[in-house]
Structure formats: structure tokens, C-alpha cells
Write a protein that holds these residues in place. Structure first.
Motif, PDB file in Angstrom:
ATOM      1  N   PHE A  20       0.844  -1.180   0.000  1.00 60.34           N
ATOM      2  CA  PHE A  20       0.000   0.000   0.000  1.00 60.34           C
ATOM      3  C   PHE A  20       0.892   1.248   0.000  1.00 60.34           C
ATOM      4  N   ARG A  21       0.531   2.233  -0.794  1.00 59.00           N
ATOM      5  CA  ARG A  21       1.251   3.507  -0.799  1.00 59.00           C
ATOM      6  C   ARG A  21       0.594   4.425   0.222  1.00 59.00           C
ATOM      7  N   LEU A  22       1.408   5.007   1.071  1.00 57.21           N
ATOM      8  CA  LEU A  22       0.949   5.943   2.092  1.00 57.21           C
ATOM      9  C   LEU A  22       1.501   7.313   1.712  1.00 57.21           C
TER      10      LEU A  22
ATOM     11  N   ASP B  96       0.765  10.298   2.833  1.00 53.15           N
ATOM     12  CA  ASP B  96       0.968  11.255   3.922  1.00 53.15           C
ATOM     13  C   ASP B  96       0.587  10.592   5.242  1.00 53.15           C
ATOM     14  N   GLU B  97       0.704  11.357   6.319  1.00 57.90           N
ATOM     15  CA  GLU B  97       0.411  10.812   7.642  1.00 57.90           C
ATOM     16  C   GLU B  97      -1.052  10.366   7.748  1.00 57.90           C
ATOM     17  N   ALA B  98      -1.963  11.057   7.090  1.00 55.98           N
ATOM     18  CA  ALA B  98      -3.381  10.683   7.123  1.00 55.98           C
ATOM     19  C   ALA B  98      -3.590   9.282   6.547  1.00 55.98           C
ATOM     20  N   ASP B  99      -2.854   8.929   5.493  1.00 52.41           N
ATOM     21  CA  ASP B  99      -2.956   7.581   4.930  1.00 52.41           C
ATOM     22  C   ASP B  99      -2.459   6.532   5.925  1.00 52.41           C
ATOM     23  N   THR B 100      -1.403   6.874   6.667  1.00 52.13           N
ATOM     24  CA  THR B 100      -0.871   5.955   7.680  1.00 52.13           C
ATOM     25  C   THR B 100      -1.896   5.765   8.798  1.00 52.13           C
ATOM     26  N   VAL B 101      -2.525   6.848   9.206  1.00 47.52           N
ATOM     27  CA  VAL B 101      -3.571   6.772  10.235  1.00 47.52           C
ATOM     28  C   VAL B 101      -4.738   5.925   9.733  1.00 47.52           C
ATOM     29  N   ASP B 102      -5.150   6.129   8.480  1.00 49.45           N
ATOM     30  CA  ASP B 102      -6.249   5.335   7.909  1.00 49.45           C
ATOM     31  C   ASP B 102      -5.921   3.844   7.921  1.00 49.45           C
ATOM     32  N   LEU B 103      -4.684   3.501   7.550  1.00 51.21           N
ATOM     33  CA  LEU B 103      -4.282   2.094   7.571  1.00 51.21           C
ATOM     34  C   LEU B 103      -4.336   1.557   8.997  1.00 51.21           C
ATOM     35  N   GLY B 104      -3.831   2.307   9.957  1.00 51.92           N
ATOM     36  CA  GLY B 104      -3.871   1.881  11.355  1.00 51.92           C
ATOM     37  C   GLY B 104      -5.289   1.655  11.841  1.00 51.92           C
ATOM     38  N   GLN B 105      -6.200   2.538  11.478  1.00 50.72           N
ATOM     39  CA  GLN B 105      -7.602   2.386  11.874  1.00 50.72           C
ATOM     40  C   GLN B 105      -8.222   1.151  11.229  1.00 50.72           C
TER      41      GLN B 105
ATOM     42  N   LEU C  98       5.486  -4.258  13.375  1.00 52.36           N
ATOM     43  CA  LEU C  98       5.852  -3.102  12.564  1.00 52.36           C
ATOM     44  C   LEU C  98       7.359  -2.994  12.432  1.00 52.36           C
ATOM     45  N   SER C  99       7.840  -3.048  11.198  1.00 54.77           N
ATOM     46  CA  SER C  99       9.275  -2.906  10.974  1.00 54.77           C
ATOM     47  C   SER C  99       9.512  -1.821   9.931  1.00 54.77           C
ATOM     48  N   GLY C 100      10.726  -1.292   9.950  1.00 50.27           N
ATOM     49  CA  GLY C 100      11.111  -0.236   9.024  1.00 50.27           C
ATOM     50  C   GLY C 100      12.123   0.661   9.699  1.00 50.27           C
ATOM     51  N   PRO C 101      12.738   1.549   8.941  1.00 52.45           N
ATOM     52  CA  PRO C 101      13.781   2.415   9.505  1.00 52.45           C
ATOM     53  C   PRO C 101      13.192   3.447  10.470  1.00 52.45           C
ATOM     54  N   LEU C 102      14.065   4.056  11.256  1.00 50.86           N
ATOM     55  CA  LEU C 102      13.645   5.150  12.124  1.00 50.86           C
ATOM     56  C   LEU C 102      12.982   6.230  11.277  1.00 50.86           C
ATOM     57  N   GLY C 103      11.880   6.759  11.758  1.00 48.99           N
ATOM     58  CA  GLY C 103      11.186   7.822  11.048  1.00 48.99           C
ATOM     59  C   GLY C 103      10.268   7.366   9.933  1.00 48.99           C
ATOM     60  N   ALA C 104      10.066   6.054   9.783  1.00 43.60           N
ATOM     61  CA  ALA C 104       9.239   5.553   8.686  1.00 43.60           C
ATOM     62  C   ALA C 104       7.745   5.698   8.963  1.00 43.60           C
TER      63      ALA C 104
ATOM     64  N   LEU D 272      10.539   3.949   3.154  1.00 40.57           N
ATOM     65  CA  LEU D 272      10.494   5.314   2.645  1.00 40.57           C
ATOM     66  C   LEU D 272      10.427   5.278   1.127  1.00 40.57           C
ATOM     67  N   ASP D 273       9.617   6.166   0.559  1.00 44.44           N
ATOM     68  CA  ASP D 273       9.468   6.268  -0.885  1.00 44.44           C
ATOM     69  C   ASP D 273       9.376   7.750  -1.234  1.00 44.44           C
ATOM     70  N   GLY D 274      10.522   8.424  -1.217  1.00 45.33           N
ATOM     71  CA  GLY D 274      10.535   9.881  -1.391  1.00 45.33           C
ATOM     72  C   GLY D 274       9.875  10.519  -0.181  1.00 45.33           C
ATOM     73  N   GLU D 275       8.879  11.363  -0.411  1.00 44.52           N
ATOM     74  CA  GLU D 275       8.132  11.988   0.685  1.00 44.52           C
ATOM     75  C   GLU D 275       7.043  11.062   1.209  1.00 44.52           C
ATOM     76  N   ALA D 276       6.737  10.024   0.459  1.00 49.90           N
ATOM     77  CA  ALA D 276       5.683   9.073   0.840  1.00 49.90           C
ATOM     78  C   ALA D 276       6.295   7.852   1.533  1.00 49.90           C
ATOM     79  N   ARG D 277       5.440   6.911   1.849  1.00 56.25           N
ATOM     80  CA  ARG D 277       5.854   5.646   2.455  1.00 56.25           C
ATOM     81  C   ARG D 277       5.172   4.513   1.702  1.00 56.25           C
ATOM     82  N   ARG D 278       5.725   3.329   1.839  1.00 54.26           N
ATOM     83  CA  ARG D 278       5.087   2.115   1.335  1.00 54.26           C
ATOM     84  C   ARG D 278       4.955   1.160   2.511  1.00 54.26           C
ATOM     85  N   ALA D 279       3.817   0.524   2.604  1.00 47.26           N
ATOM     86  CA  ALA D 279       3.580  -0.477   3.647  1.00 47.26           C
ATOM     87  C   ALA D 279       3.311  -1.808   2.975  1.00 47.26           C
ATOM     88  N   ARG D 280       4.148  -2.787   3.271  1.00 49.38           N
ATOM     89  CA  ARG D 280       3.965  -4.147   2.739  1.00 49.38           C
ATOM     90  C   ARG D 280       3.392  -5.002   3.869  1.00 49.38           C
ATOM     91  N   LEU D 281       2.211  -5.565   3.649  1.00 53.42           N
ATOM     92  CA  LEU D 281       1.527  -6.389   4.646  1.00 53.42           C
ATOM     93  C   LEU D 281       1.679  -7.854   4.283  1.00 53.42           C
TER      94      LEU D 281
END
Length: 153
Positions: A9-11, A13-22, A36-42, A131-140
Motif C-alpha cells: 500500500f502507498r501511504l 501522507d500521515e493521514a494515509d498511515t492513520v487510515d491504515l492503522g484504523q 511493525l518494521s522499518g527504519p527510524l522515522g518511517a 520510505l518512498d521519497g516523501e511518501a511511504r510504502r507499507a507491505r503487509l
């Protein structure tokens, strides 16, 4: 629309990350772990906080358990534990601070699950954030009871 708790899933912004968490919180069950794994600040803590707030709306503060190692929350249907294993040196330490009990009595969100080595919970959803530039990617990647579990989109 229903999706399975699997895939990438492409995230944007932070709102997309919150939506995934919900979305993950809505289908979380007793005995489950979300790893949850990934680098610091992911965005691992953002996703974890979104899950806690979705399940425990009365929680006004959801601190990172970086120094306490674990925070417990009384969700309506089961207890929820948020573990940060970054500072652990062995998998045994996670069980010493209550990982087994947390999964028996409720569910767990686990940051830095790689510290568990081969001792990962069998019923878990691995969420790898990159990290994907300014965005994030979440692999489930689902395991055990998470396989074929639907998510609401």
C-alpha cells in the motif's frame, strides 16, 4: 470495498498511515500481533498510535514505549499492548516484559519485531514500512489467523 490484509500500500501522507492503522484496528482480534518494521522515522509509531486510538478512543495520550518498552491499554473487548523492542538485546527479554501474557489476554502491536528472531507470534501481520521519497510504502504479510482476513478500504 474489501481488501485482504496482504500486499503493498502507498501511504502518501500521515493521514494515509492513520487510515491504515484504523483499518487494522477494526479487524484486530484477541491473540493477534501486528509487527511493525522499518527504519527510524518511517511511521511505525504513527501507525501504532492510530491503532491504539481507534481501539481506545478515551486515550488522550499515547506515548511511544521507547523507554518503558511496553504500554498497556484497556480496549473494550480485550487488552492492547504496544511494545517497542528497539532496545532489547534478546528475544527472551520480550517475554520477560510480558509478551506472552499480552497475547493471551489481548492483542499486541510490536515495533522492531526483528529483535524476536525466530520467536515471532504465529498469528501476526507483518507490516514493513519503507520510505518512498516523501511518501511511504507499507507491505503487509499475513501469518496464521491473519491469512485471508479482509480489511475495509
Amino acid at each position: 470495498m474489501l481488501l485482504h490484509a496482504e500486499g503493498e500500500f502507498r501511504l502518501n501522507d500521515e493521514a494515509d498511515t492513520v487510515d491504515l492503522g484504523q483499518s487494522l484496528a477494526r479487524v484486530l482480534q484477541k491473540g493477534d500481533a501486528v509487527c511493525l518494521s522499518g527504519p527510524l522515522g518511517a511511521g511505525k509509531s504513527v501507525l501504532a498510535r492510530a491503532m491504539v486510538r481507534a481501539l481506545c478512543p478515551d486515550e488522550t495520550e499515547v506515548p511511544s514505549p521507547t523507554f518503558t518498552l511496553v504500554q498497556f491499554y484497556p480496549a473494550p473487548h480485550f487488552s492492547l499492548a504496544h511494545f517497542d523492542l528497539y532496545r532489547l538485546t534478546s528475544a527472551d527479554e520480550a517475554y520477560e516484559i510480558g509478551l506472552d501474557e499480552a497475547l493471551r489476554e489481548g492483542a499486541a502491536i510490536i515495533e522492531w519485531p526483528e529483535r524476536l528472531g525466530h520467536h515471532l507470534p504465529p498469528d501476526r501481520l507483518d507490516v514493513e514500512i519503507s520510505l518512498d521519497g516523501e511518501a511511504r510504502r507499507a507491505r503487509l504479510t499475513p501469518h496464521g489467523s491473519w491469512e485471508e482476513r479482509p480489511l475495509e478500504a
